[in-house]
Design a protein around this motif. Structure first.
Motif, PDB file in Angstrom:
ATOM      1  N   VAL A 232      76.971  63.389  26.380  1.00 20.50           N
ATOM      2  CA  VAL A 232      75.973  64.188  25.657  1.00 20.50           C
ATOM      3  C   VAL A 232      75.452  64.604  26.530  1.00 20.50           C
ATOM      4  N   ARG A 233      74.559  66.132  27.078  1.00 20.37           N
ATOM      5  CA  ARG A 233      74.595  67.258  27.860  1.00 20.37           C
ATOM      6  C   ARG A 233      73.016  67.336  27.932  1.00 20.37           C
ATOM      7  N   ALA A 234      72.171  68.112  28.865  1.00 21.69           N
ATOM      8  CA  ALA A 234      71.120  68.820  28.156  1.00 21.69           C
ATOM      9  C   ALA A 234      70.973  70.086  27.624  1.00 21.69           C
ATOM     10  N   ARG A 235      72.175  70.696  27.522  1.00 18.32           N
ATOM     11  CA  ARG A 235      72.707  71.806  27.331  1.00 18.32           C
ATOM     12  C   ARG A 235      73.807  72.377  26.042  1.00 18.32           C
ATOM     13  N   ASN A 236      73.710  73.147  25.175  1.00 15.50           N
ATOM     14  CA  ASN A 236      75.061  73.271  24.623  1.00 15.50           C
ATOM     15  C   ASN A 236      76.754  74.115  25.113  1.00 15.50           C
ATOM     16  N   SER A 237      76.222  74.210  26.851  1.00 15.27           N
ATOM     17  CA  SER A 237      77.014  74.659  27.489  1.00 15.27           C
ATOM     18  C   SER A 237      77.628  73.651  28.970  1.00 15.27           C
ATOM     19  N   TRP A 238      77.982  74.360  30.100  1.00  9.92           N
ATOM     20  CA  TRP A 238      78.751  73.490  31.095  1.00  9.92           C
ATOM     21  C   TRP A 238      77.631  72.832  31.408  1.00  9.92           C
ATOM     22  N   ASP A 239      77.422  70.933  31.972  1.00  2.83           N
ATOM     23  CA  ASP A 239      76.767  70.401  32.543  1.00  2.83           C
ATOM     24  C   ASP A 239      77.557  69.010  32.475  1.00  2.83           C
ATOM     25  N   PHE A 240      76.538  68.188  33.567  1.00  2.00           N
ATOM     26  CA  PHE A 240      76.688  67.210  34.012  1.00  2.00           C
ATOM     27  C   PHE A 240      76.314  66.145  32.659  1.00  2.00           C
ATOM     28  N   ALA A 241      77.022  64.728  32.860  1.00  3.04           N
ATOM     29  CA  ALA A 241      76.939  64.072  31.690  1.00  3.04           C
ATOM     30  C   ALA A 241      75.254  63.255  32.282  1.00  3.04           C
ATOM     31  N   LEU A 242      74.345  63.939  30.555  1.00  3.94           N
ATOM     32  CA  LEU A 242      73.176  62.094  30.480  1.00  3.94           C
ATOM     33  C   LEU A 242      73.331  61.129  30.268  1.00  3.94           C
ATOM     34  N   ALA A 243      74.286  61.430  29.608  1.00  4.17           N
ATOM     35  CA  ALA A 243      75.291  59.895  28.965  1.00  4.17           C
ATOM     36  C   ALA A 243      76.487  60.213  28.461  1.00  4.17           C
ATOM     37  N   GLY A 244      77.161  59.293  28.742  1.00  8.71           N
ATOM     38  CA  GLY A 244      78.266  59.388  28.128  1.00  8.71           C
ATOM     39  C   GLY A 244      79.120  58.295  28.109  1.00  8.71           C
ATOM     40  N   VAL A 245      80.267  57.859  27.250  1.00  6.79           N
ATOM     41  CA  VAL A 245      81.155  56.203  26.916  1.00  6.79           C
ATOM     42  C   VAL A 245      82.226  57.109  26.558  1.00  6.79           C
ATOM     43  N   ALA A 246      83.151  56.518  27.854  1.00  7.13           N
ATOM     44  CA  ALA A 246      84.311  55.913  28.041  1.00  7.13           C
ATOM     45  C   ALA A 246      84.557  54.898  26.819  1.00  7.13           C
ATOM     46  N   PHE A 247      86.052  54.903  26.083  1.00  8.58           N
ATOM     47  CA  PHE A 247      86.467  53.786  25.832  1.00  8.58           C
ATOM     48  C   PHE A 247      88.269  53.614  25.413  1.00  8.58           C
ATOM     49  N   ALA A 248      88.390  52.238  25.641  1.00  9.75           N
ATOM     50  CA  ALA A 248      89.844  52.301  25.220  1.00  9.75           C
ATOM     51  C   ALA A 248      89.646  50.440  24.439  1.00  9.75           C
ATOM     52  N   LEU A 249      90.210  50.472  22.439  1.00  9.05           N
ATOM     53  CA  LEU A 249      89.347  49.266  22.113  1.00  9.05           C
ATOM     54  C   LEU A 249      91.483  49.196  21.765  1.00  9.05           C
ATOM     55  N   GLN A 250      91.438  47.860  22.144  1.00  9.31           N
ATOM     56  CA  GLN A 250      93.004  47.335  21.559  1.00  9.31           C
ATOM     57  C   GLN A 250      92.746  47.038  20.504  1.00  9.31           C
ATOM     58  N   PHE A 251      93.418  46.917  19.210  1.00 14.44           N
ATOM     59  CA  PHE A 251      93.230  46.441  18.119  1.00 14.44           C
ATOM     60  C   PHE A 251      94.713  45.747  17.419  1.00 14.44           C
ATOM     61  N   LYS A 252      94.135  44.490  17.400  1.00 17.17           N
ATOM     62  CA  LYS A 252      95.542  43.919  16.394  1.00 17.17           C
ATOM     63  C   LYS A 252      95.138  43.064  15.500  1.00 17.17           C
ATOM     64  N   ALA A 253      96.018  43.401  14.228  1.00 13.48           N
ATOM     65  CA  ALA A 253      95.345  43.858  13.200  1.00 13.48           C
ATOM     66  C   ALA A 253      93.916  44.086  12.881  1.00 13.48           C
ATOM     67  N   ASP A 254      92.736  43.318  12.388  1.00  6.64           N
ATOM     68  CA  ASP A 254      91.162  44.475  12.096  1.00  6.64           C
ATOM     69  C   ASP A 254      91.068  43.657  13.021  1.00  6.64           C
ATOM     70  N   ARG A 255      90.877  43.175  13.876  1.00  2.07           N
ATOM     71  CA  ARG A 255      90.283  42.358  15.117  1.00  2.07           C
ATOM     72  C   ARG A 255      90.720  43.677  16.490  1.00  2.07           C
ATOM     73  N   ILE A 256      89.268  43.415  17.748  1.00  3.26           N
ATOM     74  CA  ILE A 256      89.385  44.019  18.507  1.00  3.26           C
ATOM     75  C   ILE A 256      89.520  43.223  19.387  1.00  3.26           C
ATOM     76  N   GLU A 257      91.481  43.004  20.297  1.00  2.00           N
ATOM     77  CA  GLU A 257      91.818  42.348  21.316  1.00  2.00           C
ATOM     78  C   GLU A 257      91.130  42.084  22.425  1.00  2.00           C
ATOM     79  N   LYS A 258      90.914  44.008  22.931  1.00  5.08           N
ATOM     80  CA  LYS A 258      90.601  44.148  24.115  1.00  5.08           C
ATOM     81  C   LYS A 258      89.630  45.361  24.015  1.00  5.08           C
ATOM     82  N   ALA A 259      88.686  45.143  24.716  1.00  9.38           N
ATOM     83  CA  ALA A 259      87.522  45.812  25.011  1.00  9.38           C
ATOM     84  C   ALA A 259      87.362  47.037  26.562  1.00  9.38           C
ATOM     85  N   ARG A 260      87.575  48.038  26.563  1.00 16.22           N
ATOM     86  CA  ARG A 260      87.452  48.354  28.057  1.00 16.22           C
ATOM     87  C   ARG A 260      85.867  49.431  27.878  1.00 16.22           C
ATOM     88  N   VAL A 261      85.166  49.668  27.909  1.00 13.28           N
ATOM     89  CA  VAL A 261      83.912  50.416  27.805  1.00 13.28           C
ATOM     90  C   VAL A 261      82.961  50.964  28.705  1.00 13.28           C
TER      91      VAL A 261
END
Ligand SMILES: Cc1cc2nc3c(=O)[nH]c(=O)nc-3n(C[C@H](O)[C@H](O)[C@H](O)COP(=O)(O)OP(=O)(O)OC[C@H]3O[C@@H](n4cnc5c(N)ncnc54)[C@H](O)[C@@H]3O)c2cc1C
Length: 331
Positions: A232-261
């Motif tokens: 999320v940035r302050a304007r809809n053009s190039w800008d640094f992040a006001l807030a952001g999230v990177a995630f890698a969620l590893q699912f096994k069947a219907d549950r999250i086995e491992k999460a990196r956020v």
């Protein structure tokens, strides 16, 4: 400000580059998009600029023997955005690189430079002799702190780490290879960044005579990985992040086995959110889990006078992203 005088060298080998870096006041030039701004604004002094542009061995994306990826530090960001293996197996990284600045900067800027760039705090970049520049005071603490951190300041320095790609790389458990006078070492990206409470004048563990040569990603899981980067940035053009999230969620069947956020725009380093990861691991990604994880993201946050808006912003960001994943893949 005018540009200071400095000598400029373009070594033809890594060995020669390391030799050139051994003299005091030498600095690496990769794409130069951050370095030249720092020199122009007198953020730090340089006697010699060591260009890596002739080191072709530091460019390109290729598979490693163990099935992971090796990305040369000099690889332009645009190649990271367009790389098929990155888009397929490490989507958070491709998305994050596509969110960096503008097309021109993604053509010129390198992945290594992006994760080593200097912070954007306007006091640090301006004419203020702040703590990070060897002064005795952080001007952001009681000043114009709209864009500053809510985690990890240690009540010392309130910068936010500026790179979009670093949180994504950290979510994908990347390591960096560093070459120095005594050989090379491999450092997990999580151990690469330095909090102000450890050393307020450094952002990374890199020494002035070291070169980051490559970024390594472990083999991707065969199935069940949900990964992405949202900014999320302050304007809809190039800008640094006001807030952001990177995630890698590893699912096994219907549950999250491992999460990196990992959060951007939140802390002086890419900020791994253990409370969110704990709220996700071993759970189904249903409405209750989304709610608990979105609450957890701001646990222990310490907003300043002008950046309290980041609390609902991070909460909403997590809620939207996790709901999107749940709707597409969850149970
Ligand atoms: C207008 C503007 C907007 C921007 N917006 C964003 C944004 O939204 N998101 C984002 O993530 N970034 C943004 N940036 C930052 C930009 O992405 C970085 O400037 C760029 O990625 C740096 O790469 P470079 O190769 O040009 O690095 P350089 O400028 O050459 O180097 C940057 C720093 O890293 C060091 N360095 C570079 N390579 C190495 C190496 N291999 N080993 C050790 N040290 C090294 C240099 O000495 C220098 O201190 C923006 C920049 C500008 C100017």
């Amino acid at each position: 400000m005018t540009m200071p005088n400095f000598s400029y060298v373009r070594p033809k080998s890594l060995k020669e580059a390391l030799q050139q870096l051994s003299s005091k006041g030498a600095r690496i030039h990769a794409g130069g998009t951050d370095l030249l701004g720092c020199l122009h604004d007198d953020v730090f002094q340089v006697k010699k600029v060591v260009s890596l542009s002739h080191l072709d061995e530091l460019r390109g994306v290729r598979q490693t023997k163990d099935g992971g990826l090796r990305i040369g530090a000099l690889t332009p960001l645009v190649e990271v955005v367009n790389s098929e293996p990155i888009k397929e197996h490490y989507p958070a990284l491709a998305q994050a690189a596509s969110e960096v600045a503008s097309p021109q900067l993604r053509n010129q800027g390198t992945l290594g430079g992006n994760i080593c760039q200097k912070p954007r705090c306007w006091y640090y970049r301006g004419e203020f002799h702040c703590l990070r520049k060897g002064g005795s005071k952080c001007f952001a603490e009681n000043g114009e702190n709209h864009y500053h951190c809510i985690f990890g300041s240690g009540h010392v320095c309130y910068i936010v780490h500026p790179s979009d790609t670093a949180p994504a790389l950290m979510a994908h458990e990347a390591s960096v290879r560093i070459a120095g006078p005594k050989g090379t070492k491999l450092v997990p990206l999580e151990a690469f960044y330095v909090l102000p409470s450890s050393n307020v004048e450094k952002e990374t563990t890199l020494e002035p005579n070291e070169i980051l040569t490559e970024i390594l990603l472990p083999p991707p899981p065969k199935s069940g990985l949900r990964s992405g980067y949202r900014k999320v940035r302050a304007r809809n053009s190039w800008d640094f992040a006001l807030a952001g999230v990177a995630f890698a969620l590893q699912f096994k069947a219907d549950r999250i086995e491992k999460a990196r956020v990992v959060l951007s725009g939140a802390a002086p380093i890419p900020w791994r959110s253990k409370p969110v990861e704990d709220a996700l691991v071993a759970k189904r990604l249903n409405a209750g889990t989304v709610e608990r994880a979105s609450e957890a993201v701001v646990k222990n946050a310490e907003p300043l006078e002008h950046n309290g808006y980041k609390i609902p912003l991070f909460r909403g960001l997590l809620e939207e992203e996790l709901t999107r994943i749940a709707t597409t893949f969850g149970t």
